[in-house]
Motif scaffolding. Structure first.
Motif: not given
Length: 79
Positions: A3-5, A28-29, A35-39
């Motif tokens: 949640f914080v991420e 930017l997207d 960096i972070d593949a959770q999207l």
């Protein structure tokens, strides 16, 4: 904590990309996704918000309905 991420990514997106044009937002997207593949896979991170109840990314399309909203006619523009 996931949640914080999620909130951190959302804040980065809008603080850095809020004033950018569409090309800048896409760059930017792409960088954030490296960096972070959770999207979610479709669209950009600007197409989603953090759904607090579900603790997941949810498309703005689900929150903003197709019903067109209009301010009451007697509402002054400056308020």
């Amino acid at each position: 904590n996931k949640f914080v991420e999620m909130w951190f990514i959302y804040c980065i997106a809008w603080s850095l990309g809020g004033g950018a044009d569409e090309v800048g937002r896409k760059k930017l997207d792409q960088y954030i996704r490296e960096i972070d593949a959770q999207l979610p896979g479709k669209g950009t991170m600007y197409d989603f918000y953090v759904d607090v109840q579900k603790v997941q990314w949810t498309a703005w399309e689900e929150k903003v309905t197709s019903k067109q909203w209009r301010a009451p006619a007697d509402t002054p523009f400056f308020k």
